[in-house]
Design a protein around this motif. Structure first.
Motif, PDB file in Angstrom:
ATOM      1  N   MET A   1       0.772  -1.387  -0.032  1.00  0.00           N
ATOM      2  CA  MET A   1       0.036  -0.009   0.075  1.00  0.00           C
ATOM      3  C   MET A   1       0.982   1.304  -0.080  1.00  0.00           C
ATOM      4  SD  MET A   1      -3.281   1.047   2.392  1.00  0.00           S
ATOM      5  CE  MET A   1      -4.497   0.583   1.616  1.00  0.00           C
ATOM      6  N   ALA A   2       0.551   2.268  -0.602  1.00  0.00           N
ATOM      7  CA  ALA A   2       1.163   3.508  -0.741  1.00  0.00           C
ATOM      8  C   ALA A   2       1.300   4.268   0.560  1.00  0.00           C
ATOM      9  CB  ALA A   2       0.287   4.628  -1.623  1.00  0.00           C
ATOM     10  N   ASN A   3       2.531   4.689   0.950  1.00  0.00           N
ATOM     11  CA  ASN A   3       2.624   5.643   1.905  1.00  0.00           C
ATOM     12  C   ASN A   3       2.511   7.174   1.340  1.00  0.00           C
ATOM     13  OD1 ASN A   3       4.009   3.916   3.749  1.00  0.00           O
ATOM     14  ND2 ASN A   3       5.535   3.786   2.461  1.00  0.00           N
ATOM     15  N   VAL A   4       2.177   8.184   2.586  1.00  0.00           N
ATOM     16  CA  VAL A   4       2.042   9.157   2.497  1.00  0.00           C
ATOM     17  C   VAL A   4       3.172   9.902   2.860  1.00  0.00           C
ATOM     18  CG1 VAL A   4       0.695  11.391   2.846  1.00  0.00           C
ATOM     19  CG2 VAL A   4      -0.472   9.197   2.887  1.00  0.00           C
ATOM     20  N   VAL A   5       3.726  10.868   2.085  1.00  0.00           N
ATOM     21  CA  VAL A   5       5.149  11.456   2.312  1.00  0.00           C
ATOM     22  C   VAL A   5       4.859  12.975   2.237  1.00  0.00           C
ATOM     23  CG1 VAL A   5       7.498  11.468   1.385  1.00  0.00           C
ATOM     24  CG2 VAL A   5       6.357   9.555   1.311  1.00  0.00           C
ATOM     25  N   LEU A   6       5.386  13.754   3.214  1.00  0.00           N
ATOM     26  CA  LEU A   6       5.824  15.154   3.030  1.00  0.00           C
ATOM     27  C   LEU A   6       7.010  14.978   2.650  1.00  0.00           C
ATOM     28  CD1 LEU A   6       4.848  18.084   3.482  1.00  0.00           C
ATOM     29  CD2 LEU A   6       5.544  17.758   5.954  1.00  0.00           C
ATOM     30  N   TYR A   7       7.225  15.681   1.530  1.00  0.00           N
ATOM     31  CA  TYR A   7       8.643  16.033   1.010  1.00  0.00           C
ATOM     32  C   TYR A   7       8.587  17.535   0.808  1.00  0.00           C
ATOM     33  CZ  TYR A   7      12.534  15.604  -2.025  1.00  0.00           C
ATOM     34  OH  TYR A   7      14.090  15.834  -2.749  1.00  0.00           O
ATOM     35  N   ILE A   8       9.628  18.118   1.658  1.00  0.00           N
ATOM     36  CA  ILE A   8       9.311  19.572   1.515  1.00  0.00           C
ATOM     37  C   ILE A   8      10.902  20.460   2.010  1.00  0.00           C
ATOM     38  CG2 ILE A   8       8.090  20.036   3.782  1.00  0.00           C
ATOM     39  CD1 ILE A   8       6.596  21.920   2.599  1.00  0.00           C
ATOM     40  N   ALA A   9      10.835  21.506   1.452  1.00  0.00           N
ATOM     41  CA  ALA A   9      12.059  22.428   1.935  1.00  0.00           C
ATOM     42  C   ALA A   9      11.448  23.385   2.957  1.00  0.00           C
ATOM     43  CB  ALA A   9      12.757  22.803   0.778  1.00  0.00           C
ATOM     44  N   MET A  10      12.619  23.567   3.874  1.00  0.00           N
ATOM     45  CA  MET A  10      12.238  24.848   4.903  1.00  0.00           C
ATOM     46  C   MET A  10      13.329  25.468   5.209  1.00  0.00           C
ATOM     47  SD  MET A  10      11.458  23.177   8.612  1.00  0.00           S
ATOM     48  CE  MET A  10      12.855  22.627   9.685  1.00  0.00           C
ATOM     49  N   SER A  11      13.262  26.585   5.639  1.00  0.00           N
ATOM     50  CA  SER A  11      14.212  27.591   6.110  1.00  0.00           C
ATOM     51  C   SER A  11      14.752  26.912   7.458  1.00  0.00           C
ATOM     52  CB  SER A  11      13.857  28.974   6.047  1.00  0.00           C
ATOM     53  OG  SER A  11      12.919  29.122   7.115  1.00  0.00           O
ATOM     54  N   LEU A  12      15.752  27.549   8.046  1.00  0.00           N
ATOM     55  CA  LEU A  12      16.185  27.131   9.315  1.00  0.00           C
ATOM     56  C   LEU A  12      15.224  27.353  10.340  1.00  0.00           C
ATOM     57  CD1 LEU A  12      18.820  25.457  10.525  1.00  0.00           C
ATOM     58  CD2 LEU A  12      19.751  27.860  10.808  1.00  0.00           C
ATOM     59  N   ASP A  13      14.392  28.339  10.207  1.00  0.00           N
ATOM     60  CA  ASP A  13      13.507  28.734  11.267  1.00  0.00           C
ATOM     61  C   ASP A  13      12.171  28.274  10.825  1.00  0.00           C
ATOM     62  OD1 ASP A  13      13.393  30.585   9.188  1.00  0.00           O
ATOM     63  OD2 ASP A  13      13.117  32.366  10.259  1.00  0.00           O
ATOM     64  N   GLY A  14      12.170  27.073  10.031  1.00  0.00           N
ATOM     65  CA  GLY A  14      10.898  26.633   9.674  1.00  0.00           C
ATOM     66  C   GLY A  14       9.960  27.072   8.902  1.00  0.00           C
ATOM     67  N   LYS A  15      10.131  27.860   8.098  1.00  0.00           N
ATOM     68  CA  LYS A  15       9.339  28.465   7.114  1.00  0.00           C
ATOM     69  C   LYS A  15       9.307  28.035   5.803  1.00  0.00           C
ATOM     70  CE  LYS A  15       8.911  31.708  10.271  1.00  0.00           C
ATOM     71  NZ  LYS A  15       7.936  31.601  11.220  1.00  0.00           N
ATOM     72  N   ILE A  16       8.144  27.731   4.870  1.00  0.00           N
ATOM     73  CA  ILE A  16       8.098  26.972   3.760  1.00  0.00           C
ATOM     74  C   ILE A  16       8.294  28.114   2.569  1.00  0.00           C
ATOM     75  CG2 ILE A  16       7.498  24.784   4.653  1.00  0.00           C
ATOM     76  CD1 ILE A  16       4.701  25.652   3.706  1.00  0.00           C
ATOM     77  N   ALA A  17       8.141  29.417   2.850  1.00  0.00           N
ATOM     78  CA  ALA A  17       8.051  30.585   1.981  1.00  0.00           C
ATOM     79  C   ALA A  17       8.034  31.831   2.506  1.00  0.00           C
ATOM     80  CB  ALA A  17       6.693  30.442   1.079  1.00  0.00           C
ATOM     81  N   ARG A  18       8.149  32.946   1.846  1.00  0.00           N
ATOM     82  CA  ARG A  18       8.177  34.177   2.408  1.00  0.00           C
ATOM     83  C   ARG A  18       6.673  34.417   2.741  1.00  0.00           C
ATOM     84  NH1 ARG A  18      12.805  36.830   2.429  1.00  0.00           N
ATOM     85  NH2 ARG A  18      14.354  36.210   0.922  1.00  0.00           N
ATOM     86  N   THR A  19       6.469  35.488   3.310  1.00  0.00           N
ATOM     87  CA  THR A  19       4.998  36.135   3.521  1.00  0.00           C
ATOM     88  C   THR A  19       4.012  36.073   2.217  1.00  0.00           C
ATOM     89  OG1 THR A  19       5.771  36.942   5.564  1.00  0.00           O
ATOM     90  CG2 THR A  19       3.564  37.538   4.842  1.00  0.00           C
ATOM     91  N   ASN A  20       4.920  36.324   1.188  1.00  0.00           N
ATOM     92  CA  ASN A  20       4.447  36.721  -0.100  1.00  0.00           C
ATOM     93  C   ASN A  20       4.302  35.580  -0.819  1.00  0.00           C
ATOM     94  OD1 ASN A  20       6.888  36.738  -0.804  1.00  0.00           O
ATOM     95  ND2 ASN A  20       6.923  38.440  -1.843  1.00  0.00           N
ATOM     96  N   ASP A  21       4.611  34.435  -0.321  1.00  0.00           N
ATOM     97  CA  ASP A  21       4.807  32.891  -0.793  1.00  0.00           C
ATOM     98  C   ASP A  21       5.865  33.008  -2.042  1.00  0.00           C
ATOM     99  OD1 ASP A  21       2.238  32.266   0.247  1.00  0.00           O
ATOM    100  OD2 ASP A  21       1.220  33.248  -1.424  1.00  0.00           O
ATOM    101  N   ASP A  22       6.773  33.577  -1.817  1.00  0.00           N
ATOM    102  CA  ASP A  22       7.924  33.759  -2.773  1.00  0.00           C
ATOM    103  C   ASP A  22       8.951  32.519  -2.386  1.00  0.00           C
ATOM    104  OD1 ASP A  22      10.026  34.234  -4.604  1.00  0.00           O
ATOM    105  OD2 ASP A  22       9.983  36.439  -4.217  1.00  0.00           O
ATOM    106  N   LEU A  23       9.699  31.891  -2.902  1.00  0.00           N
ATOM    107  CA  LEU A  23      10.857  30.891  -2.762  1.00  0.00           C
ATOM    108  C   LEU A  23      12.180  31.402  -3.268  1.00  0.00           C
ATOM    109  CD1 LEU A  23       8.647  27.558  -3.820  1.00  0.00           C
ATOM    110  CD2 LEU A  23       8.956  28.689  -1.320  1.00  0.00           C
ATOM    111  N   ASP A  24      12.598  32.763  -3.643  1.00  0.00           N
ATOM    112  CA  ASP A  24      13.460  33.117  -4.160  1.00  0.00           C
ATOM    113  C   ASP A  24      14.726  32.486  -3.155  1.00  0.00           C
ATOM    114  OD1 ASP A  24      12.662  34.736  -2.025  1.00  0.00           O
ATOM    115  OD2 ASP A  24      14.109  36.286  -2.878  1.00  0.00           O
ATOM    116  N   TRP A  25      14.567  32.468  -1.921  1.00  0.00           N
ATOM    117  CA  TRP A  25      15.570  32.255  -0.934  1.00  0.00           C
ATOM    118  C   TRP A  25      16.036  30.775  -1.050  1.00  0.00           C
ATOM    119  CZ3 TRP A  25      14.270  28.214   2.197  1.00  0.00           C
ATOM    120  CH2 TRP A  25      12.727  28.007   2.297  1.00  0.00           C
ATOM    121  N   LEU A  26      15.057  29.948  -1.500  1.00  0.00           N
ATOM    122  CA  LEU A  26      15.493  28.480  -1.614  1.00  0.00           C
ATOM    123  C   LEU A  26      16.477  28.067  -2.960  1.00  0.00           C
ATOM    124  CD1 LEU A  26      15.054  25.717  -0.526  1.00  0.00           C
ATOM    125  CD2 LEU A  26      12.898  25.541  -2.076  1.00  0.00           C
TER     126      LEU A  26
END
Length: 172
Positions: A1-26
């Motif tokens: 059976m399939a697993n459900v996987v969260l595969y995601i990048a985050m900043s060191l302080d636990g953010k996944i995007a800037r407040t405006n949703d931008d990912l330029d930092w990544l």
């Protein structure tokens, strides 16, 4: 059976995007090759993400939609939209994942964002957390785990460096 996987990048302080949703930092962080993404993607049978994440994926996808050959579900409060390669839905995440686990070959990849992660954790749906930590402190932005996310105990199963990234895997 399939697993459900969260595969995601985050900043060191636990953010996944800037407040405006931008990912330029990544994209400014130096990794090693694709940091293992191609190997991970070989295991994926379906993709789930929120509408804002979908819109950011479209901005970053200069060569066309990046996941055209597998089912893609965009969770939104307004599912009356159509786009190539994706299904917009307001189906509760627990029902969607239950259905996908029976219908697909491969794992279900939760791409993001924070509210989708929170909902999946509320129903104890995520089997594995593959988190890529970037050495960037944003100070503010969209948290990976929004306020009110269910407390969850995990077990570290692997960690490795990939250029400036740290890749960690946790299982429930």
């Amino acid at each position: 059976m399939a697993n459900v996987v969260l595969y995601i990048a985050m900043s060191l302080d636990g953010k996944i995007a800037r407040t405006n949703d931008d990912l330029d930092w990544l994209v400014e962080v130096v990794g090693e090759g694709d940091n293992g993404y191609a190997d991970f993607f070989k295991t994926v049978g379906a993709v789930i993400m929120g509408r804002k994440t979908y819109e950011e994926v479209l901005k970053l996808a200069s060569d066309g939609y990046p996941y055209p050959d597998i089912p893609n579900y965009i969770l939104t409060r307004n599912p009356d939209r159509e786009a190539e390669h994706v299904t917009f839905t307001d189906e509760p995440i627990e029902r969607l994942i239950e259905r996908l686990k029976q219908d697909i070959d491969g794992d279900v990849w939760i791409v993001g964002g924070g509210e989708i992660i929170k909902a999946a954790m509320e129903h104890d749906l995520i089997d594995r957390y593959e988190i890529i930590v970037a050495p960037v402190v944003l100070g503010e932005g969209i948290p990976m785990f929004p306020e009110g996310t269910k407390e969850t105990k995990l077990k570290l199963t692997s960690q490795r460096a990939s250029g400036q990234f740290v890749m960690v895997t946790y299982e429930k």
